[in-house]
Design an enzyme around this catalytic site. Structure first.
Site, PDB file in Angstrom:
ATOM      1  N   ASP A   1      28.493  42.056  40.439  1.00 39.32           N
ATOM      2  CA  ASP A   1      28.588  42.071  38.976  1.00 39.32           C
ATOM      3  C   ASP A   1      28.115  43.442  38.486  1.00 39.32           C
ATOM      4  O   ASP A   1      26.938  43.780  38.614  1.00 39.32           O
ATOM      5  CB  ASP A   1      27.692  40.950  38.421  1.00 39.32           C
ATOM      6  N   HIS A   2      29.035  44.202  37.922  1.00 37.53           N
ATOM      7  CA  HIS A   2      28.720  45.583  37.547  1.00 37.53           C
ATOM      8  C   HIS A   2      27.695  45.667  36.415  1.00 37.53           C
ATOM      9  O   HIS A   2      27.104  46.722  36.184  1.00 37.53           O
ATOM     10  CB  HIS A   2      30.005  46.321  37.158  1.00 37.53           C
ATOM     11  N   ARG A   3      27.489  44.572  35.701  1.00 36.02           N
ATOM     12  CA  ARG A   3      26.479  44.614  34.632  1.00 36.02           C
ATOM     13  C   ARG A   3      25.089  44.734  35.210  1.00 36.02           C
ATOM     14  O   ARG A   3      24.154  45.170  34.551  1.00 36.02           O
ATOM     15  CB  ARG A   3      26.570  43.336  33.773  1.00 36.02           C
TER      16      ARG A   3
END
Ligand code: CAO
Length: 546
Positions: free
Chosen positions: A518-520
């Site tokens: 998850d790039h967040r």
């Protein structure tokens, strides 16, 4: 008396030829100052172009896809007549006077005679000292009723404070970081008949009741997001959508049609929380779109309702048989759809040299042949991932609003293929278990999964998931993150590959790893570090103890 006014693209920075990606007006529309005409999109940003004139649109000189730059003519507006006539100053009075007593100083007296009016923080509930986290105005700005002055943030919510008067700002008495409470003076506004906001005030006077309610109380983000999910009424057909460029960009990212979203922001603007609420509604089934209805609710409807789901009469082409989806497929389908749409995920690939590890595993299995305890590659993968999660704790976290929940335990889920579909049993506290114990437990759980005997507790509490297709084949794939986890490791079949050792190519057993994160929470550098470290551990298990 009417007059034709040309509205052109204002200074938009260094962009010379940017496309019109949304167009909100057509010939015959009534338009007010500040209404969005169109959205332009450069490679860096999207920008709404507001109208500088009020009246009736007589010509639209651009269309979707037109390339424009500063000075390009967008529309012609016939000013004058009912739509454009500056509203008499008194028109603002009903709006201001309709605000309850808690609202700041009424604009009515000022509007009638002109003068200086203080705009104060209205009743914001039980919060005494909340910080100003955003400030939208400065001295000299023209402000209209309902324009946001500042955003306040309590520990529970963020609130926009709208202006209750129109005029020119003469003093700004707060700054970012100032602590304010009910009654704190935010700005002083010079009002009067000559204020440049006459037309917009007239618009406020005509605003629907919902918009007027916003004047009496600031918009509370937490109220919005915590409110029970209701079917979003959206906008009546043909209504214009009001939203900032960032909200429009976010909506496009999610594939949301803004005209279906209920606005709660000042001046009926759609704010980010409205999108969140809309997505939650779709996911919970409270809001349905064409896709949801066409697919029987398996795919999250409104989020993807760019196009209706294709409806084909397959029988026209040949014989068919209709089989209902298994319960597991229905449940996992909904989860996968949500995770695919909601998580900005990226997959990173790495090769691990497992030549020595596989030889070690085979040797141990030979030594333990009689005991019946068989070591699997999955058990080593679980141990290597736990070690990497200990080094990079973000991999053992979950997003919770603006917080990251860091877990101190290491429960690892593994995808198990069953006749009825995919399930994910969980090895609890893998950091405390050895590879033999993990291999035994995962074997038992996989059997229970295939027999349909897993209990909910066997499938809950995972921090990270491994999806191993190694027993089947494949080279690389992109697994879907299993929310609320933030990463998943996909593994395919190992293969002998020629690897250059500095002098010659040597055959090495290579295991393909595919890590989706998850790039967040996890950026590319961190994900690659994790992947490289897992590969190092698998290449030389002695590293597990250093
Ligand atoms: N490379 C080469 N061979 C591998 C391997 C790999 N990465 N992983 C396993 N193998 C071999 C095993 O050694 C075993 O061979 P032997 O019988 O000769 O020892 C054989 O493949 C079968 O292994 P397995 O898959 O049954 O056992 P496992 O412990 O490796 O995996 C489990 C268990 C539950 C993960 C697996 O059975 C399974 O269900 N995998 C599918 C998961 C899945 O569907 N993922 C996709 C999710 S997204 O749609």
């Amino acid at each position: 008396m009417s007059q034709i006014i040309e509205v052109t693209v204002p200074d938009i920075g260094d962009f010379e030829s940017v496309p019109v990606i949304e167009l909100y007006v057509k010939v015959g529309d009534s338009i007010k100052v500040d209404d969005a005409i169109c959205t332009l999109e450069s490679d860096k940003a999207t920008m709404d172009v507001p109208s500088t004139a009020a009246g009736v649109v007589t010509e639209v000189l651009v269309s979707l896809g037109s390339k424009v730059g500063e000075g390009a003519l967008l529309i012609k507006v016939e000013a004058g007549g009912a739509a454009a006539a500056p509203a008499p100053a008194a028109a603002s009075a009903p709006v201001a006077s309709s605000a309850p007593a808690a609202a700041p100083v009424a604009a009515a007296p000022a509007a009638a005679g002109g003068g200086m009016v203080e705009v104060k923080v209205p009743d914001i509930g039980d919060f005494a000292e909340v910080p100003v986290i955003e400030l939208y105005v400065k001295v000299g700005d023209s402000i209209k009723v309902d324009d946001a002055i500042a955003t306040l943030e309590s520990d529970k919510a963020t609130m926009d404070v709208p202006s209750t008067v129109a005029g020119t700002i003469k003093e700004v008495l707060v700054q970012i970081g100032s602590k304010v409470g009910e009654g704190t003076v935010l700005i002083k506004v010079e009002t009067g008949a000559s204020a440049p906001d006459a037309a917009p005030v007239a618009q406020a006077a005509a605003a629907p009741a919902a918009a007027q309610a916003a004047i009496s109380a600031p918009v509370s983000a937490s109220t919005v997001t915590n409110a029970p999910v209701a079917v979003a009424p959206g906008l009546p057909a043909g209504s214009k959508v009001h939203a900032s460029p960032s909200v429009r960009a976010y909506a496009r990212e999610l594939g949301i049609d803004l005209s279906k979203v209920a606005a709660t922001g000042p001046k009926n603007r759609i704010v980010k929380e409205d999108l969140t609420k809309y997505v939650k509604g779709v996911m919970s089934g409270a809001i349905s779109g064409p896709v949801a209805s066409a697919t029987g609710g398996v795919v999250g409807g409104g989020v993807l309702d760019l196009l209706p789901w294709p409806k084909v009469n397959f029988e026209k082409f040949g014989e068919i048989e209709v089989k209902p989806l298994s319960r597991i497929k229905k449940i996992s389908g909904q989860n996968l759809s949500r995770n695919w749409v909601m998580i900005p995920a990226v997959t990173y690939h790495e090769d691990a040299d497992i030549t020595d590890l596989e030889a070690f595993r085979v040797q141990l299995n030979k030594e333990n042949e009689k005991s019946g305890n068989k070591l699997t590659m999955l058990a080593f993968l679980i141990k290597a991932c736990v070690k990497a999660m200990q080094r990079y704790p973000e991999f053992n976290s979950s997003l919770d609003g603006d917080n990251l929940v860091m877990k101190k335990y290491f429960n690892i889920g593994f995808a198990a293929d069953t006749p009825n579909g995919l399930v994910v049993p969980v090895i609890k506290n893998a950091e405390k278990k050895g590879v033999f114990e993990i291999a035994k437990e995962s074997g038992e759980l996989a059997k229970q999964a295939r027999d349909g005997k897993l209990k909910p507790a066997d499938m809950s509490g995972a921090c990270f998931t491994i999806s191993s297709l190694g027993g089947i084949g494949g080279t690389y794939f992109a697994p879907i993150v299993n929310a609320p986890e933030v990463a998943i490791l996909g593994v395919n079949k190992s293969a002998l590959k020629p690897v250059w050792d500095g002098k010659q190519f040597v055959p090495r057993l290579t295991l393909p790893l595919s890590l989706t994160a998850d790039h967040r929470v996890i950026d590319g550098a961190l994900a690659t570090r994790f992947n490289v470290y897992v590969a190092e551990l698998l290449a030389d298990m002695r590293r597990m103890i250093v």
